[in-house]
Design a protein around this motif. Structure first.
Motif, PDB file in Angstrom:
ATOM      1  N   GLU A 144       0.938  -1.192  -0.088  1.00 24.88           N
ATOM      2  CA  GLU A 144       0.044   0.089  -0.174  1.00 24.88           C
ATOM      3  C   GLU A 144       0.896   1.275  -0.010  1.00 24.88           C
ATOM      4  O   GLU A 144       2.019   1.147   0.504  1.00 24.88           O
ATOM      5  CB  GLU A 144      -0.886   0.032   1.390  1.00 24.88           C
ATOM      6  CG  GLU A 144      -2.180  -1.064   1.176  1.00 24.88           C
ATOM      7  CD  GLU A 144      -3.050  -0.952   2.338  1.00 24.88           C
ATOM      8  OE1 GLU A 144      -3.970  -1.750   2.515  1.00 24.88           O
ATOM      9  OE2 GLU A 144      -2.719   0.021   3.259  1.00 24.88           O
ATOM     10  N   ARG A 145       0.413   2.283  -0.537  1.00 25.28           N
ATOM     11  CA  ARG A 145       1.093   3.736  -0.213  1.00 25.28           C
ATOM     12  C   ARG A 145       1.034   3.937   0.959  1.00 25.28           C
ATOM     13  O   ARG A 145       0.166   3.856   1.891  1.00 25.28           O
ATOM     14  CB  ARG A 145       0.138   4.641  -1.242  1.00 25.28           C
ATOM     15  CG  ARG A 145       0.892   5.856  -1.358  1.00 25.28           C
ATOM     16  CD  ARG A 145       0.154   7.042  -2.254  1.00 25.28           C
ATOM     17  NE  ARG A 145       0.276   6.183  -3.811  1.00 25.28           N
ATOM     18  CZ  ARG A 145      -0.339   6.922  -4.738  1.00 25.28           C
ATOM     19  NH1 ARG A 145      -0.938   7.910  -4.646  1.00 25.28           N
ATOM     20  NH2 ARG A 145      -0.445   6.236  -5.993  1.00 25.28           N
ATOM     21  N   GLU A 146       2.423   4.257   1.308  1.00 27.54           N
ATOM     22  CA  GLU A 146       2.748   4.695   2.731  1.00 27.54           C
ATOM     23  C   GLU A 146       3.151   6.309   3.065  1.00 27.54           C
ATOM     24  O   GLU A 146       3.810   6.662   1.892  1.00 27.54           O
ATOM     25  CB  GLU A 146       3.603   3.862   3.256  1.00 27.54           C
ATOM     26  CG  GLU A 146       4.979   3.806   2.869  1.00 27.54           C
ATOM     27  CD  GLU A 146       5.982   3.139   3.596  1.00 27.54           C
ATOM     28  OE1 GLU A 146       5.587   2.471   4.785  1.00 27.54           O
ATOM     29  OE2 GLU A 146       7.056   2.774   2.799  1.00 27.54           O
ATOM     30  N   PHE A 147       2.813   6.880   4.073  1.00 31.97           N
ATOM     31  CA  PHE A 147       3.366   8.158   4.258  1.00 31.97           C
ATOM     32  C   PHE A 147       4.875   8.247   4.386  1.00 31.97           C
ATOM     33  O   PHE A 147       5.324   7.355   5.084  1.00 31.97           O
ATOM     34  CB  PHE A 147       2.419   8.561   5.610  1.00 31.97           C
ATOM     35  CG  PHE A 147       3.096   9.832   6.201  1.00 31.97           C
ATOM     36  CD1 PHE A 147       4.078   9.914   7.488  1.00 31.97           C
ATOM     37  CD2 PHE A 147       3.066  11.303   5.693  1.00 31.97           C
ATOM     38  CE1 PHE A 147       4.495  11.150   8.046  1.00 31.97           C
ATOM     39  CE2 PHE A 147       3.230  12.164   6.168  1.00 31.97           C
ATOM     40  CZ  PHE A 147       4.147  12.443   7.399  1.00 31.97           C
ATOM     41  N   VAL A 148       5.530   9.157   4.110  1.00 33.32           N
ATOM     42  CA  VAL A 148       6.946   9.345   4.266  1.00 33.32           C
ATOM     43  C   VAL A 148       7.260  10.620   5.011  1.00 33.32           C
ATOM     44  O   VAL A 148       7.706  10.328   5.850  1.00 33.32           O
ATOM     45  CB  VAL A 148       7.706   9.503   3.055  1.00 33.32           C
ATOM     46  CG1 VAL A 148       9.196   9.610   2.996  1.00 33.32           C
ATOM     47  CG2 VAL A 148       7.441   8.298   2.037  1.00 33.32           C
ATOM     48  N   ALA A 149       6.600  12.025   4.608  1.00 36.62           N
ATOM     49  CA  ALA A 149       6.782  13.108   5.270  1.00 36.62           C
ATOM     50  C   ALA A 149       5.905  14.110   4.770  1.00 36.62           C
ATOM     51  O   ALA A 149       5.224  13.998   3.763  1.00 36.62           O
ATOM     52  CB  ALA A 149       8.246  13.452   4.991  1.00 36.62           C
ATOM     53  N   ALA A 150       5.790  15.133   5.582  1.00 35.17           N
ATOM     54  CA  ALA A 150       4.844  16.233   5.208  1.00 35.17           C
ATOM     55  C   ALA A 150       5.552  17.416   5.817  1.00 35.17           C
ATOM     56  O   ALA A 150       6.204  17.458   7.059  1.00 35.17           O
ATOM     57  CB  ALA A 150       3.532  16.061   5.954  1.00 35.17           C
ATOM     58  N   ILE A 151       4.944  18.465   5.258  1.00 38.12           N
ATOM     59  CA  ILE A 151       5.165  19.736   5.821  1.00 38.12           C
ATOM     60  C   ILE A 151       4.171  20.969   5.439  1.00 38.12           C
ATOM     61  O   ILE A 151       3.160  20.920   4.713  1.00 38.12           O
ATOM     62  CB  ILE A 151       6.493  20.315   4.837  1.00 38.12           C
ATOM     63  CG1 ILE A 151       7.202  21.498   5.376  1.00 38.12           C
ATOM     64  CG2 ILE A 151       6.337  20.711   3.288  1.00 38.12           C
ATOM     65  CD1 ILE A 151       8.537  21.856   4.861  1.00 38.12           C
ATOM     66  N   ASN A 152       4.138  21.789   6.458  1.00 42.43           N
ATOM     67  CA  ASN A 152       3.064  22.908   6.348  1.00 42.43           C
ATOM     68  C   ASN A 152       3.298  23.911   5.376  1.00 42.43           C
ATOM     69  O   ASN A 152       4.397  24.157   4.689  1.00 42.43           O
ATOM     70  CB  ASN A 152       2.830  23.204   7.939  1.00 42.43           C
ATOM     71  CG  ASN A 152       3.842  24.412   8.308  1.00 42.43           C
ATOM     72  OD1 ASN A 152       4.870  24.235   7.894  1.00 42.43           O
ATOM     73  ND2 ASN A 152       3.404  25.249   9.111  1.00 42.43           N
ATOM     74  N   TRP A 153       2.362  24.799   5.132  1.00 43.16           N
ATOM     75  CA  TRP A 153       2.380  25.766   4.198  1.00 43.16           C
ATOM     76  C   TRP A 153       3.665  26.596   4.132  1.00 43.16           C
ATOM     77  O   TRP A 153       4.120  26.977   3.220  1.00 43.16           O
ATOM     78  CB  TRP A 153       1.123  26.737   4.110  1.00 43.16           C
ATOM     79  CG  TRP A 153       1.112  27.468   5.440  1.00 43.16           C
ATOM     80  CD1 TRP A 153       0.510  27.382   6.719  1.00 43.16           C
ATOM     81  CD2 TRP A 153       1.372  28.877   5.604  1.00 43.16           C
ATOM     82  NE1 TRP A 153       0.684  28.470   7.377  1.00 43.16           N
ATOM     83  CE2 TRP A 153       1.324  29.242   6.867  1.00 43.16           C
ATOM     84  CE3 TRP A 153       2.149  29.715   4.417  1.00 43.16           C
ATOM     85  CZ2 TRP A 153       1.501  30.666   7.315  1.00 43.16           C
ATOM     86  CZ3 TRP A 153       2.553  31.187   4.860  1.00 43.16           C
ATOM     87  CH2 TRP A 153       2.361  31.404   6.229  1.00 43.16           C
ATOM     88  N   SER A 154       4.098  27.192   5.414  1.00 42.52           N
ATOM     89  CA  SER A 154       5.155  28.135   5.724  1.00 42.52           C
ATOM     90  C   SER A 154       6.454  27.169   5.582  1.00 42.52           C
ATOM     91  O   SER A 154       7.652  27.754   5.608  1.00 42.52           O
ATOM     92  CB  SER A 154       5.064  28.734   6.764  1.00 42.52           C
ATOM     93  OG  SER A 154       5.127  27.880   7.864  1.00 42.52           O
ATOM     94  N   GLY A 155       6.414  25.928   5.935  1.00 35.92           N
ATOM     95  CA  GLY A 155       7.761  25.027   6.095  1.00 35.92           C
ATOM     96  C   GLY A 155       8.171  25.033   7.627  1.00 35.92           C
ATOM     97  O   GLY A 155       9.286  24.420   7.921  1.00 35.92           O
ATOM     98  N   SER A 156       7.543  25.696   8.644  1.00 38.12           N
ATOM     99  CA  SER A 156       7.798  25.721   9.978  1.00 38.12           C
ATOM    100  C   SER A 156       7.511  24.415  10.589  1.00 38.12           C
ATOM    101  O   SER A 156       8.231  24.169  11.600  1.00 38.12           O
ATOM    102  CB  SER A 156       7.147  26.913  10.401  1.00 38.12           C
ATOM    103  OG  SER A 156       5.789  26.623  10.455  1.00 38.12           O
ATOM    104  N   ASN A 157       6.726  23.596  10.073  1.00 35.20           N
ATOM    105  CA  ASN A 157       6.475  22.262  10.714  1.00 35.20           C
ATOM    106  C   ASN A 157       6.591  21.182   9.824  1.00 35.20           C
ATOM    107  O   ASN A 157       6.164  21.031   8.663  1.00 35.20           O
ATOM    108  CB  ASN A 157       5.080  22.363  11.353  1.00 35.20           C
ATOM    109  CG  ASN A 157       4.781  23.371  12.762  1.00 35.20           C
ATOM    110  OD1 ASN A 157       5.573  23.436  13.289  1.00 35.20           O
ATOM    111  ND2 ASN A 157       3.816  23.949  12.305  1.00 35.20           N
TER     112      ASN A 157
END
Length: 123
Positions: free
Chosen positions: A44-57
């Motif tokens: 299955e497709r798996e989560f790797v990484a995510a970032i918020n709109w500003s890049g701060s989180n």
């Protein structure tokens, strides 16, 4: 509306590095959260990484934490995923995805997807 195009995949030996890019079109890129996901054959497709709109989180799957780094440059409408200390089990098609609002680990929360870029790590 956001269109996403990934690039930067390839064949690398274990222990090597790659930098994936996700180029976006559309005026609202800077207001979208971005995620990177991957999918191997038969899995299955798996989560790797995510970032918020500003890049701060940012957020990372445990399997890639410390080794991978997600970032974005809103002036270039581009997101990046730096892959270091690659392992054969990192072999997969890597996808970037975008959604308005906050980021999530669930792929179903994302509205827009790129076509993917193949990363192959040889042992």
């Amino acid at each position: 509306q956001v269109q996403l195009v990934e690039s930067g995949g390839g064949l690398v030996q274990a222990g090597g590095s790659l930098r994936l890019s996700c180029a976006a079109s559309g005026r609202t890129f800077s207001s979208y959260a971005l995620g990177w996901f991957r999918q191997s054959p038969g899995k299955e497709r798996e989560f790797v990484a995510a970032i918020n709109w500003s890049g701060s989180n940012t957020d990372y799957a445990d399997s890639v934490k410390v080794r991978f780094t997600i970032s974005r440059d809103n002036t270039k409408k581009t997101a990046y995923l730096q892959l270091n200390s690659l392992k054969p089990e990192d072999t997969a098609v890597y996808y970037c995805a975008a959604k308005p609002g906050g980021y999530y680990r669930a792929s179903g929360e994302y509205y827009y997807w790129g076509q993917g870029t193949q990363v192959t790590v040889s042992s």
